[in-house]
Motif scaffolding. Sequence first.
Motif, short mmCIF file in Angstrom:
data_model
loop_
_atom_site.label_atom_id
_atom_site.label_comp_id
_atom_site.label_asym_id
_atom_site.label_seq_id
_atom_site.Cartn_x
_atom_site.Cartn_y
_atom_site.Cartn_z
N ASP A 86 -0.72 62.31 11.19
CA ASP A 86 -1.53 61.15 10.84
C ASP A 86 -0.60 60.07 10.30
OD1 ASP A 86 -3.90 62.27 11.58
OD2 ASP A 86 -4.35 63.09 9.61
N VAL A 87 -0.71 58.87 10.87
CA VAL A 87 0.16 57.77 10.47
C VAL A 87 -0.68 56.59 10.02
CG1 VAL A 87 2.01 58.46 12.02
CG2 VAL A 87 0.27 56.89 12.84
N ASN A 88 -0.04 55.68 9.29
CA ASN A 88 -0.70 54.42 8.91
C ASN A 88 -0.68 53.49 10.11
OD1 ASN A 88 -0.83 55.24 6.09
ND2 ASN A 88 1.36 54.84 6.01
N TYR A 89 -1.85 53.06 10.52
CA TYR A 89 -1.94 52.19 11.69
C TYR A 89 -2.61 50.88 11.31
CZ TYR A 89 -2.92 50.49 16.39
OH TYR A 89 -2.97 49.72 17.52
N CYS A 90 -1.93 49.76 11.62
CA CYS A 90 -2.48 48.44 11.32
C CYS A 90 -3.20 47.91 12.57
CB CYS A 90 -1.37 47.46 10.90
SG CYS A 90 -1.98 45.77 10.73
N PRO A 91 -4.52 47.71 12.49
CA PRO A 91 -5.25 47.19 13.64
C PRO A 91 -4.94 45.72 13.92
CG PRO A 91 -6.72 47.40 11.76
CD PRO A 91 -5.42 48.02 11.35
N GLY A 92 -4.45 45.00 12.90
CA GLY A 92 -4.09 43.59 13.10
C GLY A 92 -2.78 43.45 13.86
N CYS A 93 -1.75 44.15 13.37
CA CYS A 93 -0.43 44.10 14.02
C CYS A 93 -0.35 45.08 15.20
CB CYS A 93 0.66 44.44 13.00
SG CYS A 93 0.82 43.24 11.66
N LYS A 94 -1.35 45.96 15.30
CA LYS A 94 -1.42 46.95 16.39
C LYS A 94 -0.15 47.80 16.46
CE LYS A 94 -4.79 44.60 19.35
NZ LYS A 94 -5.20 43.56 18.43
N ASN A 101 4.84 54.26 4.99
CA ASN A 101 4.07 54.24 3.74
C ASN A 101 4.45 53.05 2.87
OD1 ASN A 101 2.62 56.57 4.26
ND2 ASN A 101 4.19 57.91 3.39
N GLU A 102 5.75 52.71 2.90
CA GLU A 102 6.24 51.62 2.05
C GLU A 102 5.73 50.26 2.49
OE1 GLU A 102 9.25 54.99 2.00
OE2 GLU A 102 7.98 54.00 3.47
N GLN A 103 5.19 50.18 3.71
CA GLN A 103 4.70 48.90 4.23
C GLN A 103 3.20 48.74 4.06
OE1 GLN A 103 6.67 49.96 7.94
NE2 GLN A 103 7.75 48.02 7.93
N TRP A 110 0.38 48.18 1.28
CA TRP A 110 0.19 47.76 -0.11
C TRP A 110 -1.30 47.71 -0.41
CZ3 TRP A 110 3.97 42.95 -0.56
CH2 TRP A 110 5.27 43.39 -0.34
N ASP A 111 -1.72 48.54 -1.38
CA ASP A 111 -3.15 48.58 -1.77
C ASP A 111 -4.06 48.80 -0.56
OD1 ASP A 111 -2.48 48.13 -4.43
OD2 ASP A 111 -2.49 45.96 -4.16
N GLY A 112 -3.61 49.66 0.34
CA GLY A 112 -4.44 50.00 1.49
C GLY A 112 -4.42 48.98 2.61
N LYS A 113 -3.57 47.95 2.46
CA LYS A 113 -3.52 46.89 3.46
C LYS A 113 -2.11 46.73 4.02
CE LYS A 113 -7.25 44.18 1.33
NZ LYS A 113 -7.60 42.87 0.74
N CYS A 114 -2.03 46.15 5.21
CA CYS A 114 -0.74 45.85 5.83
C CYS A 114 -0.02 44.79 5.02
CB CYS A 114 -0.96 45.37 7.27
SG CYS A 114 0.53 44.73 8.06
N GLU A 115 1.25 45.02 4.71
CA GLU A 115 1.99 44.05 3.89
C GLU A 115 2.26 42.75 4.64
OE1 GLU A 115 5.63 43.36 3.95
OE2 GLU A 115 6.14 44.57 5.69
N ARG A 116 2.09 42.75 5.95
CA ARG A 116 2.32 41.52 6.73
C ARG A 116 1.05 40.70 6.92
NH1 ARG A 116 6.26 38.56 7.10
NH2 ARG A 116 5.35 37.66 8.95
N CYS A 132 11.05 49.48 -2.76
CA CYS A 132 10.74 50.79 -2.16
C CYS A 132 10.71 50.73 -0.64
CB CYS A 132 9.41 51.31 -2.71
SG CYS A 132 9.48 51.63 -4.47
N MET A 133 11.27 49.67 -0.07
CA MET A 133 11.39 49.60 1.38
C MET A 133 12.87 49.46 1.74
SD MET A 133 8.04 47.43 2.62
CE MET A 133 8.29 45.97 1.62
N HIS A 134 13.29 48.23 2.01
CA HIS A 134 14.67 48.00 2.46
C HIS A 134 15.70 48.63 1.53
CE1 HIS A 134 18.39 45.96 3.32
NE2 HIS A 134 18.34 45.28 2.20
#
Length: 799
Positions: free
Chosen positions: A156-164, A169-171, A173-179, A540-542
């Motif tokens: 199971d991975v984190n999938y952003c429907p906006g960025c597709k 995990n580090e990307q 933030w609060d359950g939302k895509c950091e971008r 906690c990313m780069h």
Amino acid sequence: MPAEYDSSSIEAKWQKKWEEAKAFEVDLNKSKDPYYCLVMFPYPSGAKLHVGHWYMYSVPDSYSRFMKMQGKDVFHPMGFDAFGLPAENYAIKTGVHPNESIKENVDVMIEQFKRMGCMYDWSKSLNTSDPAYYRWTQWLFLKMFENDLAYKKEGDVNYCPGCKTVLANEQVWDGKCERCDSLVEQKPLTQWYWKTTKYSQRLLDGLEKIDWPEKTKMMQMNWIGKKQGINISYDIEESDDKIVCFTTRPDTNFGATFVVIAPEHEFAQKVAKDNKDVASYIEAAINKTELERQEEGRKKTGAFTGFYAINQLTKKKMPIWVSDFVLGGFGTGAVVGVPGHDVRDFEFAQEFDLEVIRVVVASDGDTSEITSIEQVQEAEGTMINSDFLDGMDIHEATQKIMDHMAEKGWGERITTYRLRDWTVSRQRYWGSLIPIVYDPDGKPHPVPEEHLPWLLPTDVEFKPTGTSPIAQSKELKERVEKIFGKGWTPEVDTMDTFVCSSFYQFRFLAEGNQKELVPKDIDKKWMPVDMYIGGPEHACMHLIYARFVTMALKDFGFVANAEPFQKLFHQGLITNKGAKMSKSKGNAVSPDDFVNKYGSDAFRLYMMFMGPFSEGGDWNDTGIKGVCRFAQKVYKIIVQNKKCEQSKELTTALNIAIKKATEDIERLHFNTAISALMEFMNVCDKQGGIDAESAKTFTKLLAPLAPHLAEELWESLGEKGFVINQKWPTYDPKLIKTDTITIAVQVNGKVRGEFEASVDISEADAITQAKELQNVAKFIEGDIKKEIYVKGKLVSLVV
């Protein structure tokens, strides 16, 4: 020389001279006292740099200039983080292919950086979307694969429907895509991972050896999340299965009343086959992100399995529940519930009416039944209702019970980490293609180095669809079959853009070398980076990824140091009406109009004058006129030959300015360094001018802060060469002692004025002079209740 400071013509003149003289090119081999200053490079995802970029890049440039004048051989390079979502999203928005838009944007940004006056060595610039660069991104993947640090699995991975695309995990933030701020979903996908978890302890240990902000170190420590505890094995009534629970607080196990397992847990999946309630609960839970499931204060939910675990200490039956607040990937995916001494467990027990037993008495002495969350004691206390542990401090009891359980064969001491392996696969077009091919049986094989760079195909639509667009490339499929044989297929995912930036500090030093990542002698001489500057949002990313990759490269034998960045500094944030400036949010302010009107140096000075570099501030252009007047005053006093004899007062003021500017720039407190130079100019104004030697010294002090203006002043004083190549001035401590002091005056705690006085002024005289100040007098009408004199510093009046 013109009567007025014409920033436009003067700045163009010196930019041309610097470029013609190759003033900022560095010979990495011949440098004797190397100093590597690096700023996190920008995404060329928009057409121009905004005000936030100016703040981030012009101020470190001033610091680099200062270090150069301190005698260091400064290497201060610049490149472009051109792959990844920011650049691709810009291309999608404009309809221009990212390869074209990146080239255009980079060209524009380079011109802006040159106009800024930055001392970048452009001969060593890099662009992560250039095949000459991403060849090394792919090389890095191959080295990870060869050394068993890269693997592929379904999960199971984190999938952003906006960025597709998938996010690490580090990307999230609060359950939302950091971008793009889209709500992140959980989705089962087969992905490539890098084994960051193998380096968990080393990443923690390394923090002790680097000069980083303590808050950033703490963020990394929390993210890595080391815990030392015990795995307790519980028998399940009427079942041959066992449940293993990890806990750091086995001392409270006499108060354990239930067990909670994750929806992903093997026993939960087994129960779900015959239990519809558990099955439907699991189905709902797996659609939530991990961050949603861990959210503080969220109402606890769950489903009872119908089974019980046996507490070996009390022989009590503990109901086994499935709940989504327990995560399958953390620890064993099962926790033992002690609701009297864990807030989360108490909330769960209250929700489902489970027994609460007190086994710890805190320092408040409360031994009553625990009925409210305020009574839940987690941090300290003495054991009760716990048999042979009674009377012990909780920390002593923790060690005692671990020994007891280990002897009985009920448990095993263990260390766990919160850090997960890094998901490096991305289902996007604009990235470095993963250099893997699959044989007809589906087994992965590395692309041989002789075929690097493994070029990104150009015969596909770059817009995201949720699956990799590269899968539609005919050219890539034909390329693979031609090289490897019929039936072989390519990997179609690209790499996370954070892979590109995890090693770029080495490639700046390689000077385009395509035979090795970085020459060993150059690496040993210049690494680690002496000063690394960038935002705290990358903690906690780069910053973790770059440390992991550097440690791996050291293990592989390619670099000498385990840490990439010896000193880290976080710049503050420039906001626009309280919001972070961002091209994606459309609130970025373009600096070009201000630079055209006031000049690059004035704009740089204003950005630095806003406040300490670590704090930033909210954008407001009203103060730039004052800084511009300061630049004009400097020009008039020095260039228009307002000469005077070197007086004692001028000498003292100059030495004070040297001391203050030196100490403040070292701390990156440019605002107060500029104030010190302004104060010195005020003294010059009062004296009616400045002598030639003092003017030369002042020009050196100005050089890092207003580089173009300083070069013009240096030339006007008849000096040869560039002022940036001169030695930084030093002060004489004997000459900064003055016969007078400045005393501030407060009325009811607010500063209302100040006055100059003799160093040996008496208390009575100080208070009298304070009362006579015009701006003070109007605030002390009526009774003065208290008069305070802090010798040599302050008069405080209370009315």
